[in-house]
Design an enzyme around this catalytic site. Structure first.
Site, PDB file in Angstrom:
ATOM      1  N   GLY A  12       0.797  -1.234   0.000  1.00 17.85           N
ATOM      2  CA  GLY A  12       0.000   0.000   0.000  1.00 17.85           C
ATOM      3  C   GLY A  12       0.825   1.276   0.000  1.00 17.85           C
ATOM      4  N   ASN A  14       1.508   3.039  -2.565  1.00 18.14           N
ATOM      5  CA  ASN A  14       0.784   4.001  -3.422  1.00 18.14           C
ATOM      6  C   ASN A  14      -0.403   4.610  -2.676  1.00 18.14           C
ATOM      7  OD1 ASN A  14       1.826   4.345  -6.292  1.00 18.14           O
ATOM      8  ND2 ASN A  14       1.971   2.128  -6.026  1.00 18.14           N
ATOM      9  N   LEU A  93     -10.018  -7.213 -13.042  1.00 17.09           N
ATOM     10  CA  LEU A  93     -11.464  -7.082 -12.860  1.00 17.09           C
ATOM     11  C   LEU A  93     -12.187  -7.466 -14.146  1.00 17.09           C
ATOM     12  CD1 LEU A  93     -11.162  -3.783 -10.893  1.00 17.09           C
ATOM     13  CD2 LEU A  93     -12.106  -5.910  -9.975  1.00 17.09           C
ATOM     14  N   ASN A 107      -5.756   2.564 -12.873  1.00 12.25           N
ATOM     15  CA  ASN A 107      -4.770   1.578 -12.424  1.00 12.25           C
ATOM     16  C   ASN A 107      -3.376   2.150 -12.633  1.00 12.25           C
ATOM     17  OD1 ASN A 107      -3.715  -0.993 -11.612  1.00 12.25           O
ATOM     18  ND2 ASN A 107      -3.322  -1.456 -13.769  1.00 12.25           N
ATOM     19  N   HIS A 109       0.574   0.878 -13.343  1.00  8.97           N
ATOM     20  CA  HIS A 109       1.354  -0.292 -13.742  1.00  8.97           C
ATOM     21  C   HIS A 109       2.832   0.090 -13.761  1.00  8.97           C
ATOM     22  CE1 HIS A 109       2.102  -4.187 -15.461  1.00  8.97           C
ATOM     23  NE2 HIS A 109       2.926  -3.595 -16.317  1.00  8.97           N
TER      24      HIS A 109
HETATM   25  C1  GAR Z   1       3.320  -1.227  -7.443  1.00  6.68           C
HETATM   26  O1  GAR Z   1       4.594  -1.244  -8.009  1.00  6.68           O
HETATM   27  C2  GAR Z   1       2.260  -1.252  -8.535  1.00  6.68           C
HETATM   28  O2  GAR Z   1       2.608  -0.526  -9.672  1.00  6.68           O
HETATM   29  C3  GAR Z   1       2.214  -2.729  -8.831  1.00  6.68           C
HETATM   30  O3  GAR Z   1       2.256  -3.337  -7.558  1.00  6.68           O
HETATM   31  C4  GAR Z   1       3.026  -2.517  -6.677  1.00  6.68           C
HETATM   32  C5  GAR Z   1       2.195  -2.267  -5.444  1.00  6.68           C
HETATM   33  O4  GAR Z   1       2.894  -1.521  -4.499  1.00  6.68           O
HETATM   34  N1  GAR Z   1       1.029  -3.067  -9.580  1.00  6.68           N
HETATM   35  C6  GAR Z   1       1.048  -3.962 -10.579  1.00  6.68           C
HETATM   36  O5  GAR Z   1       2.013  -4.593 -10.891  1.00  6.68           O
HETATM   37  C7  GAR Z   1      -0.283  -4.109 -11.299  1.00  6.68           C
HETATM   38  N2  GAR Z   1      -0.135  -4.892 -12.482  1.00  6.68           N
HETATM   39  P1  GAR Z   1       2.150  -0.847  -3.267  1.00  6.68           P
HETATM   40  O6  GAR Z   1       1.228  -1.908  -2.648  1.00  6.68           O
HETATM   41  O7  GAR Z   1       3.294  -0.497  -2.344  1.00  6.68           O
HETATM   42  O8  GAR Z   1       1.390   0.363  -3.748  1.00  6.68           O
END
Ligand code: GAR
Length: 210
Positions: A12, A14, A93, A107, A109
């Site tokens: 989490g 982000n 989803l 989203n 990525h």
């Molecule tokens: C982040 O790097 C995000 O971009 C990635 O998971 C991580 C989550 O970090 N998402 C993906 O790869 C989606 N395809 P967080 O839980 O610390 O925000």
């Protein structure tokens, strides 16, 4: 004030950057609910620390994908969410969910879409694939979610260099720093009504054009 519902599955960070940018006054929004697809993840702690309602909705506890997504939709609607933010959310989803929040799901990525994305490209797997391929530049993409996996209209993209001595971990950390800047920027543009979707293209309009 834009009401955000944040879907998470992990640390989490982000979510944290969004909360920090709300607190600083940069982001005219409010996180009204956090939903995790996994129990015990740190994102839930972060929500708790900020007194944000947080709930765990585990996909495999539901008989069908539709039942699982119905629960998500019900929860998001009960908090009158304006924009759904996927922040390290591990599930793809289905069209059923996407239609319920058409044009209202974002989203992030950790690569430059359309490279290193789609089903199975998540977290460290993305950075490993980037390094295995030997590209010199990777980056971050924020996009609207459509009915495919990482195929929706792109809102913002930023590049991040790949260094010769990188490991997937060091690269992930550099990319994550950029994620923490770009996601608040994209959400702010949405909150200000400055994103115009036309087919696959998202045009960022100036404040005067609104
Ligand atoms: C982040 O790097 C995000 O971009 C990635 O998971 C991580 C989550 O970090 N998402 C993906 O790869 C989606 N395809 P967080 O839980 O610390 O925000």
């Amino acid at each position: 004030m834009l009401r955000l519902g944040v879907l998470v599955s992990g640390s989490g960070s982000n979510l944290q950057s969004i909360l920090d940018n709300i607190k600083s006054g940069y982001l005219p929004a409010e996180v009204v609910v956090v939903i995790s697809s996994k129990a015990g993840v740190y994102a839930l702690e972060r929500a708790k620390k900020h007194n944000i309602p947080a709930t765990v909705v585990i996909p495999k506890k539901y008989k069908t994908r539709e039942e699982y997504e119905d629960e998500l939709i019900k929860t998001l609607n009960s908090y009158n969410v304006d924009l759904v933010i996927l922040a390290g959310y591990i599930r793809v989803l289905s069209p059923y969910f996407v239609r319920a929040f058409q044009g209202k799901i974002m989203n992030i990525h950790p690569a430059l879409i359309p490279s290193f994305c789609g089903e199975g490209y998540y977290g460290e797997k993305v950075h490993r694939a980037v390094m295995d391929y030997g590209v010199k530049v990777t980056g971050v993409t924020v996009h609207f979610v459509d009915e495919g996996a990482d195929t929706g209209p792109i809102i913002l993209q930023r590049t991040v260099p790949v260094m010769d001595d990188d490991t997937p971990e060091t690269l992930a950390a550099r990319v994550l720093e950029e994620e923490h800047r770009i996601y608040p920027d994209a959400i702010k543009l949405y909150a200000e009504g400055r994103l115009q979707i036309s087919g696959r293209t998202v045009k960022i309009i100036s404040k005067e054009e609104i």
